[in-house]
Design a protein around this motif. Structure first.
Motif, PDB file in Angstrom:
ATOM      1  N   LEU A  93       0.836  -1.208   0.000  1.00 13.87           N
ATOM      2  CA  LEU A  93       0.000   0.000   0.000  1.00 13.87           C
ATOM      3  C   LEU A  93       0.869   1.255   0.000  1.00 13.87           C
ATOM      4  O   LEU A  93       0.572   2.227  -0.699  1.00 13.87           O
ATOM      5  N   LYS A  94       1.956   1.236   0.768  1.00 13.22           N
ATOM      6  CA  LYS A  94       2.877   2.382   0.817  1.00 13.22           C
ATOM      7  C   LYS A  94       3.525   2.638  -0.538  1.00 13.22           C
ATOM      8  O   LYS A  94       3.950   3.754  -0.822  1.00 13.22           O
ATOM      9  N   HIS A  95       3.617   1.598  -1.370  1.00  8.80           N
ATOM     10  CA  HIS A  95       4.187   1.731  -2.718  1.00  8.80           C
ATOM     11  C   HIS A  95       3.112   2.062  -3.747  1.00  8.80           C
ATOM     12  O   HIS A  95       3.380   2.042  -4.954  1.00  8.80           O
ATOM     13  N   GLY A  96       1.883   2.316  -3.301  1.00  6.82           N
ATOM     14  CA  GLY A  96       0.816   2.716  -4.206  1.00  6.82           C
ATOM     15  C   GLY A  96       0.098   1.565  -4.899  1.00  6.82           C
ATOM     16  O   GLY A  96      -0.647   1.786  -5.849  1.00  6.82           O
ATOM     17  N   VAL A  97       0.308   0.340  -4.435  1.00  6.40           N
ATOM     18  CA  VAL A  97      -0.343  -0.818  -5.047  1.00  6.40           C
ATOM     19  C   VAL A  97      -1.830  -0.809  -4.704  1.00  6.40           C
ATOM     20  O   VAL A  97      -2.215  -0.539  -3.567  1.00  6.40           O
ATOM     21  N   THR A  98      -2.659  -1.111  -5.700  1.00  4.39           N
ATOM     22  CA  THR A  98      -4.103  -1.157  -5.528  1.00  4.39           C
ATOM     23  C   THR A  98      -4.548  -2.590  -5.269  1.00  4.39           C
ATOM     24  O   THR A  98      -4.264  -3.486  -6.071  1.00  4.39           O
ATOM     25  N   PHE A  99      -5.235  -2.789  -4.174  1.00  4.31           N
ATOM     26  CA  PHE A  99      -5.745  -4.112  -3.814  1.00  4.31           C
ATOM     27  C   PHE A  99      -7.220  -4.212  -4.185  1.00  4.31           C
ATOM     28  O   PHE A  99      -7.986  -3.274  -3.970  1.00  4.31           O
ATOM     29  N   THR A 100      -7.600  -5.356  -4.726  1.00  3.21           N
ATOM     30  CA  THR A 100      -9.006  -5.623  -5.016  1.00  3.21           C
ATOM     31  C   THR A 100      -9.614  -6.473  -3.902  1.00  3.21           C
ATOM     32  O   THR A 100     -10.828  -6.622  -3.843  1.00  3.21           O
ATOM     33  N   MET A 101      -8.753  -7.023  -3.049  1.00  2.62           N
ATOM     34  CA  MET A 101      -9.214  -7.796  -1.899  1.00  2.62           C
ATOM     35  C   MET A 101      -8.209  -7.605  -0.772  1.00  2.62           C
ATOM     36  O   MET A 101      -7.022  -7.899  -0.931  1.00  2.62           O
ATOM     37  N   GLU A 102      -8.676  -7.067   0.332  1.00  3.15           N
ATOM     38  CA  GLU A 102      -7.827  -6.878   1.506  1.00  3.15           C
ATOM     39  C   GLU A 102      -7.511  -8.236   2.124  1.00  3.15           C
ATOM     40  O   GLU A 102      -8.161  -9.231   1.813  1.00  3.15           O
ATOM     41  N   PRO A 103      -6.524  -8.302   3.028  1.00  2.00           N
ATOM     42  CA  PRO A 103      -6.215  -9.580   3.668  1.00  2.00           C
ATOM     43  C   PRO A 103      -7.476 -10.222   4.261  1.00  2.00           C
ATOM     44  O   PRO A 103      -8.232  -9.586   4.995  1.00  2.00           O
ATOM     45  N   THR A 104      -7.691 -11.466   3.873  1.00  2.00           N
ATOM     46  CA  THR A 104      -8.889 -12.212   4.248  1.00  2.00           C
ATOM     47  C   THR A 104      -8.484 -13.609   4.684  1.00  2.00           C
ATOM     48  O   THR A 104      -7.740 -14.293   3.970  1.00  2.00           O
ATOM     49  N   VAL A 113      -5.487  -9.806  -2.761  1.00  2.00           N
ATOM     50  CA  VAL A 113      -5.335  -9.740  -4.213  1.00  2.00           C
ATOM     51  C   VAL A 113      -5.067  -8.296  -4.614  1.00  2.00           C
ATOM     52  O   VAL A 113      -5.739  -7.376  -4.141  1.00  2.00           O
ATOM     53  N   PHE A 114      -4.084  -8.106  -5.504  1.00  2.00           N
ATOM     54  CA  PHE A 114      -3.761  -6.761  -5.984  1.00  2.00           C
ATOM     55  C   PHE A 114      -3.613  -6.732  -7.499  1.00  2.00           C
ATOM     56  O   PHE A 114      -3.463  -7.761  -8.149  1.00  2.00           O
ATOM     57  N   ASP A 115      -3.653  -5.516  -8.032  1.00  2.00           N
ATOM     58  CA  ASP A 115      -3.497  -5.258  -9.467  1.00  2.00           C
ATOM     59  C   ASP A 115      -2.018  -4.991  -9.736  1.00  2.00           C
ATOM     60  O   ASP A 115      -1.421  -4.124  -9.110  1.00  2.00           O
ATOM     61  N   ASP A 116      -1.435  -5.731 -10.683  1.00  2.00           N
ATOM     62  CA  ASP A 116      -0.004  -5.560 -10.963  1.00  2.00           C
ATOM     63  C   ASP A 116       0.291  -4.430 -11.951  1.00  2.00           C
ATOM     64  O   ASP A 116       1.437  -4.233 -12.329  1.00  2.00           O
ATOM     65  N   THR A 117      -0.694  -3.689 -12.375  1.00  2.00           N
ATOM     66  CA  THR A 117      -0.592  -2.560 -13.314  1.00  2.00           C
ATOM     67  C   THR A 117      -0.207  -3.001 -14.730  1.00  2.00           C
ATOM     68  O   THR A 117      -0.011  -2.153 -15.590  1.00  2.00           O
ATOM     69  N   CYS A 118      -0.095  -4.297 -14.969  1.00  2.00           N
ATOM     70  CA  CYS A 118       0.333  -4.823 -16.270  1.00  2.00           C
ATOM     71  C   CYS A 118      -0.718  -5.749 -16.854  1.00  2.00           C
ATOM     72  O   CYS A 118      -0.427  -6.580 -17.713  1.00  2.00           O
ATOM     73  N   GLY A 119      -1.972  -5.648 -16.341  1.00  2.00           N
ATOM     74  CA  GLY A 119      -3.061  -6.429 -16.878  1.00  2.00           C
ATOM     75  C   GLY A 119      -3.453  -7.654 -16.077  1.00  2.00           C
ATOM     76  O   GLY A 119      -4.233  -8.480 -16.551  1.00  2.00           O
ATOM     77  N   ASN A 120      -2.914  -7.786 -14.852  1.00  2.00           N
ATOM     78  CA  ASN A 120      -3.180  -8.981 -14.055  1.00  2.00           C
ATOM     79  C   ASN A 120      -3.571  -8.669 -12.621  1.00  2.00           C
ATOM     80  O   ASN A 120      -3.144  -7.665 -12.063  1.00  2.00           O
ATOM     81  N   LEU A 121      -4.325  -9.587 -12.059  1.00  2.00           N
ATOM     82  CA  LEU A 121      -4.528  -9.610 -10.618  1.00  2.00           C
ATOM     83  C   LEU A 121      -3.584 -10.675 -10.072  1.00  2.00           C
ATOM     84  O   LEU A 121      -3.425 -11.743 -10.673  1.00  2.00           O
ATOM     85  N   ILE A 122      -2.966 -10.369  -8.944  1.00  2.00           N
ATOM     86  CA  ILE A 122      -2.020 -11.281  -8.322  1.00  2.00           C
ATOM     87  C   ILE A 122      -2.489 -11.532  -6.894  1.00  2.00           C
ATOM     88  O   ILE A 122      -2.853 -10.604  -6.168  1.00  2.00           O
ATOM     89  N   GLN A 123      -2.478 -12.789  -6.497  1.00  2.00           N
ATOM     90  CA  GLN A 123      -2.874 -13.170  -5.136  1.00  2.00           C
ATOM     91  C   GLN A 123      -1.624 -13.444  -4.307  1.00  2.00           C
ATOM     92  O   GLN A 123      -0.705 -14.099  -4.782  1.00  2.00           O
ATOM     93  N   ILE A 124      -1.610 -12.907  -3.100  1.00  2.00           N
ATOM     94  CA  ILE A 124      -0.550 -13.277  -2.153  1.00  2.00           C
ATOM     95  C   ILE A 124      -1.216 -14.092  -1.053  1.00  2.00           C
ATOM     96  O   ILE A 124      -2.360 -13.837  -0.692  1.00  2.00           O
ATOM     97  N   ILE A 125      -0.482 -15.089  -0.559  1.00  2.00           N
ATOM     98  CA  ILE A 125      -1.070 -16.007   0.396  1.00  2.00           C
ATOM     99  C   ILE A 125      -0.076 -16.350   1.495  1.00  2.00           C
ATOM    100  O   ILE A 125       1.110 -16.521   1.238  1.00  2.00           O
ATOM    101  N   GLU A 126      -0.603 -16.387   2.696  1.00  2.00           N
ATOM    102  CA  GLU A 126       0.165 -16.817   3.870  1.00  2.00           C
ATOM    103  C   GLU A 126      -0.449 -18.127   4.356  1.00  2.00           C
ATOM    104  O   GLU A 126      -1.648 -18.186   4.632  1.00  2.00           O
ATOM    105  N   ARG A 127       0.383 -19.142   4.415  1.00  2.00           N
ATOM    106  CA  ARG A 127      -0.075 -20.445   4.911  1.00  2.00           C
ATOM    107  C   ARG A 127       0.286 -20.548   6.381  1.00  2.00           C
ATOM    108  O   ARG A 127       1.403 -20.274   6.767  1.00  2.00           O
TER     109      ARG A 127
END
Length: 128
Positions: A93-104, A113-127
């Motif tokens: 968020l501090k780097h200006g990344v736009t999230f479509t889904m907050e940590p859930t 899930v965030f927008d990579d500004t290059c046409g994709n949504l990217i999911q990050i996951i913590e197991r």
């Protein structure tokens, strides 16, 4: 058999390289001419001999359609593992990344899930 390279279609290779290296923190492994485009791969900084992510141009009409459909339907193109989704969410968020889904939280996982500004949504996951 091992996965050594996986691809991600991007609409602008230079923009993608900047986002994936400067914003996300991946390390550029290869950047070589390949016809009118380039073979650009990035790797995790803590596993530079691990799986490479190819930032592949979506110049093919099928690739453009595939990428567009995933984005319009809100489907992440790929998933990256992190040790702390909340910490990574705040950092991005501090780097200006736009999230479509907050940590859930979903069962034993926390994802965002965030927008990579290059046409994709990217999911990050913590197991857990």
């Amino acid at each position: 058999m091992q996965i050594i390279v996986t691809s991600l279609f991007v609409d602008d290779q230079d923009k993608a390289l900047k986002f994936y290296s400067e914003t996300l923190g991946f390390v550029k492994k290869h950047d070589v001419p390949a016809g009118e485009f380039r073979w650009i791969t990035v790797v995790s900084p803590d596993n530079q001999n691990g799986t490479e992510l190819l930032l592949e141009p979506n110049d093919n009409p099928a690739a453009k359609d595939y990428q567009k459909q995933l984005l319009e339907q809100g489907i992440p193109a790929t998933m990256f593992g992190v040790t702390d989704v909340h910490k990574e969410y705040k950092r991005l968020l501090k780097h200006g990344v736009t999230f479509t889904m907050e940590p859930t939280e979903m069962g034993d996982h926390t994802l965002a899930v965030f927008d990579d500004t290059c046409g994709n949504l990217i999911q990050i996951i913590e197991r857990k």
